[in-house]
Design a protein around this motif. Structure first.
Motif, PDB file in Angstrom:
ATOM      1  N   LEU A  14      71.255   5.188  19.802  1.00 39.69           N
ATOM      2  CA  LEU A  14      71.282   5.547  18.389  1.00 39.69           C
ATOM      3  C   LEU A  14      69.973   5.185  17.706  1.00 39.69           C
ATOM      4  O   LEU A  14      69.355   4.164  18.006  1.00 39.69           O
ATOM      5  CB  LEU A  14      72.448   4.848  17.689  1.00 39.69           C
ATOM      6  N   ASN A  15      69.550   6.041  16.801  1.00 37.52           N
ATOM      7  CA  ASN A  15      68.312   5.896  16.024  1.00 37.52           C
ATOM      8  C   ASN A  15      67.051   5.999  16.864  1.00 37.52           C
ATOM      9  O   ASN A  15      65.978   5.590  16.413  1.00 37.52           O
ATOM     10  CB  ASN A  15      68.323   4.603  15.208  1.00 37.52           C
ATOM     11  N   GLU A  45      69.783  16.565  12.946  1.00 37.67           N
ATOM     12  CA  GLU A  45      69.181  15.788  14.034  1.00 37.67           C
ATOM     13  C   GLU A  45      67.987  16.499  14.667  1.00 37.67           C
ATOM     14  O   GLU A  45      67.168  15.881  15.348  1.00 37.67           O
ATOM     15  CB  GLU A  45      70.219  15.510  15.141  1.00 37.67           C
ATOM     16  N   LYS A  71      73.928   9.681  15.332  1.00 38.68           N
ATOM     17  CA  LYS A  71      75.306   9.254  15.589  1.00 38.68           C
ATOM     18  C   LYS A  71      75.705   9.691  16.993  1.00 38.68           C
ATOM     19  O   LYS A  71      75.077  10.569  17.584  1.00 38.68           O
ATOM     20  CB  LYS A  71      76.276   9.807  14.544  1.00 38.68           C
ATOM     21  N   LYS A  72      76.751   9.076  17.513  1.00 38.76           N
ATOM     22  CA  LYS A  72      77.212   9.376  18.859  1.00 38.76           C
ATOM     23  C   LYS A  72      77.898  10.746  18.865  1.00 38.76           C
ATOM     24  O   LYS A  72      78.890  10.952  18.165  1.00 38.76           O
ATOM     25  CB  LYS A  72      78.192   8.308  19.338  1.00 38.76           C
ATOM     26  N   GLN A  73      77.312  11.675  19.619  1.00 34.09           N
ATOM     27  CA  GLN A  73      77.869  13.019  19.707  1.00 34.09           C
ATOM     28  C   GLN A  73      77.169  13.805  20.813  1.00 34.09           C
ATOM     29  O   GLN A  73      76.103  13.420  21.270  1.00 34.09           O
ATOM     30  CB  GLN A  73      77.720  13.754  18.384  1.00 34.09           C
TER      31      GLN A  73
END
Length: 92
Positions: A14-15, A45, A71-73
């Protein structure tokens, strides 16, 4: 002529950000206008640049695609390269 090209980003923390690039080539003797249809609909994103332009005869342009894992996806997005003669007023 239709060709498929895939850019695949590996998993990122993340990030974190990853960048990939591809090249559009004009091997012909006439310039053309191009654009990547669907870029405006990509999730936040993604950043793509340049996403349109005019390509002179026998020249190339590098297109950069940045992905920022906010974000987690898992995402599967599609854009299409549209090409028109340079004298065409609009790519609508």
């Amino acid at each position: 002529m239709q060709a498929d090209y895939t850019i695949k980003f590996d998993r990122l923390l993340l990030n974190k950000r990853d960048t990939q690039a591809f090249t559009i080539s004009n091997t012909g003797v006439l310039p053309f206008k191009w654009r990547l249809a669907g870029v405006a609909q990509l999730p936040a994103e993604f950043k793509v640049y340049p996403s349109e332009g005019e390509l002179a005869a026998r020249s190339k342009v590098q297109v950069t695609v940045e992905f920022n894992a906010i974000k987690k996806q898992e995402l599967h997005e599609l854009v299409t390269l549209e090409v028109r003669p340079a004298q065409t007023a609009s790519l609508c």
